[in-house]
Design a protein around this motif. Sequence first.
Motif, PDB file in Angstrom:
ATOM      1  N   TYR A 136       0.841  -1.192   0.000  1.00  0.00           N
ATOM      2  CA  TYR A 136       0.000   0.000   0.000  1.00  0.00           C
ATOM      3  C   TYR A 136       0.879   1.245   0.000  1.00  0.00           C
ATOM      4  CZ  TYR A 136      -3.555  -3.337   1.343  1.00  0.00           C
ATOM      5  OH  TYR A 136      -4.403  -4.404   1.373  1.00  0.00           O
ATOM      6  N   THR A 158      -6.963   1.748  -3.512  1.00  0.00           N
ATOM      7  CA  THR A 158      -7.141   0.609  -2.620  1.00  0.00           C
ATOM      8  C   THR A 158      -8.590   0.157  -2.487  1.00  0.00           C
ATOM      9  OG1 THR A 158      -6.486  -0.312  -0.481  1.00  0.00           O
ATOM     10  CG2 THR A 158      -7.385   1.915  -0.458  1.00  0.00           C
ATOM     11  N   VAL A 174     -10.985  -2.133   0.256  1.00  0.00           N
ATOM     12  CA  VAL A 174     -11.005  -2.530   1.667  1.00  0.00           C
ATOM     13  C   VAL A 174     -12.062  -3.620   1.781  1.00  0.00           C
ATOM     14  CG1 VAL A 174     -11.258  -1.755   4.046  1.00  0.00           C
ATOM     15  CG2 VAL A 174     -10.400  -0.164   2.302  1.00  0.00           C
ATOM     16  N   HIS A 188      -5.934  -0.193   7.370  1.00  0.00           N
ATOM     17  CA  HIS A 188      -6.013   1.132   6.747  1.00  0.00           C
ATOM     18  C   HIS A 188      -6.086   2.229   7.811  1.00  0.00           C
ATOM     19  CE1 HIS A 188      -6.774  -0.988   2.981  1.00  0.00           C
ATOM     20  NE2 HIS A 188      -6.504   0.143   2.380  1.00  0.00           N
TER      21      HIS A 188
END
Length: 169
Positions: free
Chosen positions: A55, A80, A82, A91
């Motif tokens: 990330y 991204t 999730v 995160h």
Amino acid sequence: MFFVRFDFVDGPLRITTSREGLFYVGLLLSLVFRLGYDDGPECISNWSPYGEYCYYVNNQVAYTYEQARVNCLNEYATLTSVLSTEEQAFHKELIATYYVELWIGLNDIETGDTWIWEDGSNYSFSAWNPGEPNGGDTENCTHLFPSGTWNDKPCTATIGYICKRPKGK
């Protein structure tokens, strides 16, 4: 009509695409990854590992959703996704020190009230802030609050973003 343009002149690879062309870019990137492009088992500098992914957080320069999406594609990544409570906790920890809003890859730009992930993942988990999403036709893109919850926002707003890509890519 769709287009995909790859530019290699004077610098890193730049990918420009229409929304429809995103499918073909994803197909090409998955082919490249399957052919064994590998920088090693971990993440490169400035990318944070979690599970099978790396990330990258850009909190220095503000971009629209589309600009952030293209910037991630230029890094062989997507905004991204999730997909679980555990990934949401990651995160939240990842952005805890930034105190800024960051784009994630969830939008309903072309689908009205149906939210989709940029990377094609199934939308089955959510972490919306209470009362969200509430933007109707004017707030079609999603960002993380510093608290880790999600909010819908106009795609033309300019904030930071988080990219996600498989480890070793």
